[in-house]
Design a protein around this motif. Structure first.
Motif, PDB file in Angstrom:
ATOM      1  N   MET A   1       0.850  -1.196   0.000  1.00 54.82           N
ATOM      2  CA  MET A   1       0.000   0.000   0.000  1.00 54.82           C
ATOM      3  C   MET A   1       0.883   1.241   0.000  1.00 54.82           C
ATOM      4  O   MET A   1       1.783   1.387   0.812  1.00 54.82           O
ATOM      5  N   THR A   2       0.662   2.154  -0.911  1.00 57.37           N
ATOM      6  CA  THR A   2       1.359   3.427  -0.925  1.00 57.37           C
ATOM      7  C   THR A   2       0.539   4.446  -0.155  1.00 57.37           C
ATOM      8  O   THR A   2      -0.653   4.597  -0.387  1.00 57.37           O
ATOM      9  N   LEU A   3       1.181   5.159   0.755  1.00 61.03           N
ATOM     10  CA  LEU A   3       0.462   6.067   1.641  1.00 61.03           C
ATOM     11  C   LEU A   3       0.512   7.488   1.106  1.00 61.03           C
ATOM     12  O   LEU A   3       1.536   8.163   1.200  1.00 61.03           O
ATOM     13  N   GLY A   4      -0.564   7.951   0.491  1.00 61.58           N
ATOM     14  CA  GLY A   4      -0.664   9.330   0.037  1.00 61.58           C
ATOM     15  C   GLY A   4       0.493   9.722  -0.858  1.00 61.58           C
ATOM     16  O   GLY A   4       0.824   9.035  -1.823  1.00 61.58           O
ATOM     17  N   SER A   5       1.150  10.836  -0.506  1.00 61.24           N
ATOM     18  CA  SER A   5       2.271  11.322  -1.288  1.00 61.24           C
ATOM     19  C   SER A   5       3.603  10.834  -0.742  1.00 61.24           C
ATOM     20  O   SER A   5       4.655  11.312  -1.142  1.00 61.24           O
ATOM     21  N   ALA A   6       3.562   9.892   0.174  1.00 61.70           N
ATOM     22  CA  ALA A   6       4.787   9.389   0.784  1.00 61.70           C
ATOM     23  C   ALA A   6       5.647   8.679  -0.258  1.00 61.70           C
ATOM     24  O   ALA A   6       5.157   8.224  -1.288  1.00 61.70           O
ATOM     25  N   ASP A   7       6.937   8.598   0.047  1.00 58.96           N
ATOM     26  CA  ASP A   7       7.871   8.003  -0.910  1.00 58.96           C
ATOM     27  C   ASP A   7       8.207   6.567  -0.551  1.00 58.96           C
ATOM     28  O   ASP A   7       9.300   6.090  -0.817  1.00 58.96           O
ATOM     29  N   TYR A   8       7.266   5.883   0.067  1.00 66.08           N
ATOM     30  CA  TYR A   8       7.501   4.490   0.439  1.00 66.08           C
ATOM     31  C   TYR A   8       6.213   3.692   0.338  1.00 66.08           C
ATOM     32  O   TYR A   8       5.114   4.239   0.246  1.00 66.08           O
ATOM     33  N   THR A   9       6.378   2.371   0.335  1.00 70.00           N
ATOM     34  CA  THR A   9       5.263   1.440   0.240  1.00 70.00           C
ATOM     35  C   THR A   9       5.378   0.428   1.371  1.00 70.00           C
ATOM     36  O   THR A   9       6.489  -0.008   1.706  1.00 70.00           O
ATOM     37  N   LEU A  10       4.252   0.071   1.978  1.00 67.00           N
ATOM     38  CA  LEU A  10       4.224  -1.010   2.955  1.00 67.00           C
ATOM     39  C   LEU A  10       3.790  -2.294   2.275  1.00 67.00           C
ATOM     40  O   LEU A  10       2.730  -2.340   1.651  1.00 67.00           O
ATOM     41  N   ARG A  11       4.616  -3.332   2.398  1.00 68.86           N
ATOM     42  CA  ARG A  11       4.318  -4.614   1.771  1.00 68.86           C
ATOM     43  C   ARG A  11       4.091  -5.671   2.841  1.00 68.86           C
ATOM     44  O   ARG A  11       5.025  -6.027   3.572  1.00 68.86           O
ATOM     45  N   PRO A  12       2.866  -6.189   2.969  1.00 70.65           N
ATOM     46  CA  PRO A  12       2.606  -7.205   3.993  1.00 70.65           C
ATOM     47  C   PRO A  12       3.335  -8.504   3.681  1.00 70.65           C
ATOM     48  O   PRO A  12       3.411  -8.933   2.523  1.00 70.65           O
ATOM     49  N   LEU A  13       3.880  -9.109   4.724  1.00 69.10           N
ATOM     50  CA  LEU A  13       4.632 -10.355   4.583  1.00 69.10           C
ATOM     51  C   LEU A  13       4.209 -11.319   5.678  1.00 69.10           C
ATOM     52  O   LEU A  13       3.370 -11.006   6.529  1.00 69.10           O
ATOM     53  N   ASN A  91      10.315   3.872  -2.372  1.00 67.38           N
ATOM     54  CA  ASN A  91       9.904   3.852  -3.776  1.00 67.38           C
ATOM     55  C   ASN A  91      11.026   4.206  -4.741  1.00 67.38           C
ATOM     56  O   ASN A  91      10.886   4.023  -5.953  1.00 67.38           O
ATOM     57  N   ASP A  92      12.159   4.714  -4.220  1.00 67.00           N
ATOM     58  CA  ASP A  92      13.299   4.976  -5.095  1.00 67.00           C
ATOM     59  C   ASP A  92      14.193   3.751  -5.254  1.00 67.00           C
ATOM     60  O   ASP A  92      15.235   3.805  -5.919  1.00 67.00           O
ATOM     61  N   GLY A  93      13.789   2.638  -4.640  1.00 68.09           N
ATOM     62  CA  GLY A  93      14.537   1.391  -4.781  1.00 68.09           C
ATOM     63  C   GLY A  93      15.692   1.233  -3.824  1.00 68.09           C
ATOM     64  O   GLY A  93      16.288   0.151  -3.758  1.00 68.09           O
ATOM     65  N   PRO A 332      11.393   7.040   6.258  1.00 69.71           N
ATOM     66  CA  PRO A 332      10.594   5.920   6.759  1.00 69.71           C
ATOM     67  C   PRO A 332      11.411   4.690   7.131  1.00 69.71           C
ATOM     68  O   PRO A 332      10.987   3.907   7.977  1.00 69.71           O
ATOM     69  N   ALA A 333      12.583   4.519   6.497  1.00 67.45           N
ATOM     70  CA  ALA A 333      13.419   3.353   6.754  1.00 67.45           C
ATOM     71  C   ALA A 333      14.805   3.815   7.187  1.00 67.45           C
ATOM     72  O   ALA A 333      15.827   3.449   6.622  1.00 67.45           O
ATOM     73  N   ARG A 334      14.835   4.637   8.206  1.00 70.09           N
ATOM     74  CA  ARG A 334      16.072   5.186   8.765  1.00 70.09           C
ATOM     75  C   ARG A 334      16.022   4.992  10.263  1.00 70.09           C
ATOM     76  O   ARG A 334      15.030   5.359  10.920  1.00 70.09           O
ATOM     77  N   GLY A 335      17.050   4.404  10.844  1.00 66.63           N
ATOM     78  CA  GLY A 335      17.032   4.126  12.267  1.00 66.63           C
ATOM     79  C   GLY A 335      18.393   4.282  12.910  1.00 66.63           C
ATOM     80  O   GLY A 335      19.438   4.225  12.248  1.00 66.63           O
ATOM     81  N   ASP A 336      18.385   4.485  14.220  1.00 66.71           N
ATOM     82  CA  ASP A 336      19.583   4.643  15.028  1.00 66.71           C
ATOM     83  C   ASP A 336      19.477   3.647  16.176  1.00 66.71           C
ATOM     84  O   ASP A 336      18.546   3.723  16.994  1.00 66.71           O
ATOM     85  N   ILE A 337      20.394   2.705  16.245  1.00 67.94           N
ATOM     86  CA  ILE A 337      20.349   1.616  17.218  1.00 67.94           C
ATOM     87  C   ILE A 337      21.057   2.050  18.504  1.00 67.94           C
ATOM     88  O   ILE A 337      22.196   2.514  18.472  1.00 67.94           O
ATOM     89  N   PHE A 338      20.393   1.888  19.654  1.00 76.69           N
ATOM     90  CA  PHE A 338      21.029   2.198  20.936  1.00 76.69           C
ATOM     91  C   PHE A 338      21.819   0.980  21.401  1.00 76.69           C
ATOM     92  O   PHE A 338      21.252  -0.091  21.635  1.00 76.69           O
TER      93      PHE A 338
END
Length: 372
Positions: A1-13, A91-93, A332-338
């Motif tokens: 599912m693409t959320l509005g104008s967001a640049d990412y897609t959620l793919r259920p697995l 969505n930019d791969g 959306p797919a950026r994280g910082d691990i403690f």
């Protein structure tokens, strides 16, 4: 599912699609989940990010964990029963990206002298929070703090101005460190444990900032050709600064952002500082995310086959809780691990710059909105 104008897609697995899931032990997450639930119910709900997941949906999910699983199989089974995993696909791969942070521990003094010369400051009383109602017309919308003066609100002095003495004589010093570089990296991490000469250990954590944007000194040194991009890390930056003492001020002042602190509880040394989600960070299991997109408290499974030094040579594959944020954590797919507290945690954190896959676990009642 693409959320509005967001640049990412959620793919259920399915959970069988998550490489490494069957070997993970997420039992440590449940204490953090209960702490998040208590904050939601007794203090205030977390703000809903643009993804649309709510604190109430999180709370209902956590309340289903009436009995804390005592083994990895039962812990995984809880999430498998109550959640649907979704790949956060840009969505930019391009893949997601992880870095890491930690809680430094340094020696400090309560008094200043020629050795203990570099202060850690608490929040000044002329620092004000900004919003669309009080932000001056000439100040960029990214500024969330400003300085209150008799003439009105203006931008707060930056790192260079504060280092040159702007706050001296106001009684804002929490403690003094030996090294300006140590203070700078405490600012970058947003928290620290302070060890005093008598053995007392106190904790400080983020309270506010001067408001200027964060400008990474690592990028500056790369752009100048001082450090190979493939070798950039906290350790390589520290080594360069140690080898170029005459240039320390110029380089550090490039990052105009300046952090103020408050004292915090250190009663449980096994836990990290209380961060943006207002619960203690869990070493190795807490993730800083973009709070504009994500809602605090939700679980993320992070997989990186190139990040191997944190798990004895094995690819990093862990379930984590979104309990913090940061000005450099955007997307959306950026994280910082403690990674934890102290020197060893810093050694683990300093070299983490890895591509990674981000899977968000969405409670099943909410997952239907996203195609789950």
């Amino acid at each position: 599912m693409t959320l509005g104008s967001a640049d990412y897609t959620l793919r259920p697995l399915s959970f069988s699609d998550l490489a490494g899931w069957g070997d993970d032990d997420p039992t440590a997450l449940f204490a953090g989940m209960r702490a998040s639930l208590e904050h939601i119910r007794k203090v205030k709900p977390y703000r809903t990010g643009s993804l649309g997941l709510t604190a109430e949906e999180l709370a209902t999910f956590i309340e289903a964990a009436r009995d804390v699983p005592g083994d990895p199989v039962s812990a995984r089974a809880f999430f498998e029963t109550h959640c649907t995993p979704f790949l956060i696909a840009r969505n930019d791969g391009r893949r997601g990206f992880v870095t890491a942070f930690y809680e430094p521990e340094i020696e400090v003094s309560e008094t200043r002298d020629e050795i203990w010369a570099h202060p850690l400051y608490c929040r000044p009383d002329d620092l004000v929070d900004l919003d669309d109602n009080n932000r001056p017309a000439g100040l960029d919308s990214g500024y969330m703090f400003g300085r209150r003066t008799q003439e009105g609100i203006v931008s707060y002095p930056d790192r260079g101005e504060i280092d040159r003495g702007f706050l001296e004589g106001r009684g804002l010093e929490i403690a003094y460190a030996k090294s300006k570089v140590d203070v700078f990296f405490i600012h970058v991490q947003g928290a620290a444990r302070l060890r005093y000469p008598d053995g007392t250990v106190r904790r400080i954590t983020y309270a506010a900032k001067a408001g200027h944007p964060f400008s990474p000194v690592g990028k500056l040194l790369i752009d100048r050709g001082e450090i190979d991009p493939a070798k950039i890390s906290m350790q390589s930056i520290r080594a360069w600064l140690a080898g170029n003492p005459a240039k320390i001020d110029e380089v550090l002042w490039h990052n105009r952002s300046y952090i103020f602190f408050r004292e915090a509880d250190v009663s449980d040394p096994s836990l990290g500082p209380v961060a943006a989600a207002k619960v203690p960070l869990i070493p190795g299991r807490s993730l800083a995310v973009d709070r504009q997109i994500h809602t605090f408290g939700f679980p993320f499974f992070i997989r990186s086959e190139t990040l191997t030094h944190m798990d004895g040579g094995k690819p990093f594959a862990r379930l984590m809780l979104a309990l913090d944020t940061g000005s450099a954590i955007v997307g959306p797919a950026r994280g910082d691990i403690f990674t934890g507290s102290g020197f060893e945690a810093g050694e683990l954190a300093g070299t983490v710059r890895n591509d990674a896959d981000f899977y968000i676990l969405i409670p099943k009642p909410a997952s239907v909105r996203y195609g789950g």
